[in-house]
Design an enzyme around this catalytic site. Structure first.
Site, PDB file in Angstrom:
ATOM      1  N   ASP A 225       0.831  -1.202   0.000  1.00  6.39           N
ATOM      2  CA  ASP A 225       0.000   0.000   0.000  1.00  6.39           C
ATOM      3  C   ASP A 225       0.875   1.265   0.000  1.00  6.39           C
ATOM      4  O   ASP A 225       1.932   1.295   0.631  1.00  6.39           O
ATOM      5  CB  ASP A 225      -0.870  -0.046   1.270  1.00  6.39           C
ATOM      6  CG  ASP A 225      -1.936   1.020   1.304  1.00  6.39           C
ATOM      7  OD1 ASP A 225      -2.460   1.368   0.241  1.00  6.39           O
ATOM      8  OD2 ASP A 225      -2.262   1.488   2.420  1.00  6.39           O
TER       9      ASP A 225
ATOM     10  N   HIS B 115      -7.408  10.184   5.377  1.00  9.52           N
ATOM     11  CA  HIS B 115      -6.655   9.229   6.186  1.00  9.52           C
ATOM     12  C   HIS B 115      -6.593   9.659   7.655  1.00  9.52           C
ATOM     13  O   HIS B 115      -6.725  10.841   7.970  1.00  9.52           O
ATOM     14  CB  HIS B 115      -5.206   9.132   5.678  1.00  9.52           C
ATOM     15  CG  HIS B 115      -5.067   8.464   4.351  1.00  9.52           C
ATOM     16  ND1 HIS B 115      -4.892   9.162   3.192  1.00  9.52           N
ATOM     17  CD2 HIS B 115      -5.091   7.152   3.997  1.00  9.52           C
ATOM     18  CE1 HIS B 115      -4.782   8.310   2.173  1.00  9.52           C
ATOM     19  NE2 HIS B 115      -4.912   7.083   2.642  1.00  9.52           N
TER      20      HIS B 115
ATOM     21  N   HIS C 167      -9.908   5.037   0.216  1.00  8.54           N
ATOM     22  CA  HIS C 167      -8.908   5.137   1.286  1.00  8.54           C
ATOM     23  C   HIS C 167      -9.513   5.943   2.428  1.00  8.54           C
ATOM     24  O   HIS C 167     -10.471   6.672   2.253  1.00  8.54           O
ATOM     25  CB  HIS C 167      -7.645   5.832   0.769  1.00  8.54           C
ATOM     26  CG  HIS C 167      -6.786   4.932  -0.081  1.00  8.54           C
ATOM     27  ND1 HIS C 167      -5.467   4.687   0.213  1.00  8.54           N
ATOM     28  CD2 HIS C 167      -7.060   4.221  -1.191  1.00  8.54           C
ATOM     29  CE1 HIS C 167      -4.961   3.870  -0.693  1.00  8.54           C
ATOM     30  NE2 HIS C 167      -5.911   3.568  -1.563  1.00  8.54           N
ATOM     31  N   GLY C 168      -8.889   5.827   3.608  1.00 10.22           N
ATOM     32  CA  GLY C 168      -9.369   6.607   4.751  1.00 10.22           C
ATOM     33  C   GLY C 168     -10.749   6.169   5.224  1.00 10.22           C
ATOM     34  O   GLY C 168     -11.531   6.966   5.751  1.00 10.22           O
TER      35      GLY C 168
ATOM     36  N   ASN D 146     -10.166   0.420   2.096  1.00 11.73           N
ATOM     37  CA  ASN D 146      -8.924   0.401   2.884  1.00 11.73           C
ATOM     38  C   ASN D 146      -9.176   0.901   4.300  1.00 11.73           C
ATOM     39  O   ASN D 146      -9.727   1.992   4.484  1.00 11.73           O
ATOM     40  CB  ASN D 146      -7.879   1.317   2.234  1.00 11.73           C
ATOM     41  CG  ASN D 146      -7.232   0.700   1.024  1.00 11.73           C
ATOM     42  OD1 ASN D 146      -7.740  -0.273   0.458  1.00 11.73           O
ATOM     43  ND2 ASN D 146      -6.113   1.271   0.614  1.00 11.73           N
TER      44      ASN D 146
HETATM   45 ZN   LIG Z   1      -4.494   5.222   1.860  1.00 10.07          ZN
END
Ligand SMILES: [Zn+2]
Length: 279
Positions: free
Chosen positions: A84, A182, A210-211, A232
């Protein structure tokens, strides 16, 4: 159960209209807890290691990856391994050898043209090694920050640009900026679900969020329905891990009881989130 590739897991989830969760591993106890939680939930899972975590392990990618490969091979559910937020060439080059089946080539912080050009070059290299590639367009903020920002203002992935980016780079999955950030320790992010749907319609590859730790459970379910496939999650596990660790620490020297508590807290969090994401 043999290790499966990230591409298989993401492809299968996308085909079924479900989400597949990818959890960030820092220590071996994270990974053991993630696999235990996935087995309890009866769902596949992706173990992912960030470049920051490789740095934490003295810059060595292979020892942790070898442990994760062994853990995945013995799991009762399908487990994939993903590298990642990899920004440096050394990691891109060594990912396949270390055992990863996919890499996030992180050039999302570059201006568009440079992001597209670098990502295209690296994708060609990684495809030749049989790896799948995830890239990011529209920077998802909050990485490397200690203070959780409630909402990353302004930055959103444009559907037209996203389609052009995927066509120009040949990436297999695209991380998009749709309101998450994030390192959030509270579930207060607001996602632009209409934008998620527009991106799903415009882009030919699975979308990645993401986050996701900062996203409320119901919104996460809605995001998967709207078109997010790979979800994620890192910070939520660390909140559980360090919380349990702190509570279980005592004056005794043996680190196993507090680490055991941390691992169990990770498993509980993973089992819950897999139920949310996995439909
Ligand atoms: Zn990320």
């Amino acid at each position: 159960m043999p290790l499966v590739t990230t591409a298989e897991l993401v492809g299968d989830a996308g085909w079924r209209g479900r989400g597949i969760a990818a959890f960030n591993v820092i220590t071996l106890e994270h990974a053991e807890g993630i696999v235990a939680g996935a087995q309890r939930s009866g769902r596949p899972v992706i173990l992912q290691v960030s470049e920051n975590t490789v740095k934490f392990h003295a810059g060595q990618m292979r020892p942790l990856a070898a442990a994760l490969t062994a853990l995945a091979s013995e799991a009762a559910v399908p487990v994939g391994l993903h590298l990642d937020h990899a920004e440096t060439a050394a990691l891109w080059h060594d990912a396949a050898m270390a055992g990863y089946s996919s890499v996030m080539v992180d050039c999302g912080w570059l201006p568009y043209e440079q992001n597209a050009a670098t990502t295209a070059d690296v994708t060609e290299l990684l495809h030749a090694q049989g790896l799948a590639v995830e890239a990011e367009l529209g920077h998802v903020g909050g990485k490397d920050t200690q203070v959780a920002s409630a909402h990353e203002p302004g930055v959103r992935t444009d559907p037209v640009q996203a389609a052009a980016f995927v066509a120009a780079t040949g990436v297999d999955a695209l991380a998009v900026a749709v309101g998450s950030s994030h390192a959030m320790t509270t579930q207060t992010a607001e996602l632009d679900l209409e934008l998620v749907a527009a991106l799903r319609d415009a882009v030919q590859v699975p979308l990645v969020l993401h986050g996701s730790s900062g996203v409320p459970d119901d919104t996460l379910r809605d995001a998967v329905r709207a078109g997010i496939v790979k979800v994620n999650i890192g910070t939520a596990l660390n909140v559980a891990y360090t919380g349990a660790l702190r509570e279980a620490l005592s004056a005794k020297a043996d680190p196993r009881p507090p680490l055991n508590a941390a691992r169990t807290a990770v498993a509980d969090t993973v089992a819950h989130l897999l139920d949310v994401v996995g439909g």
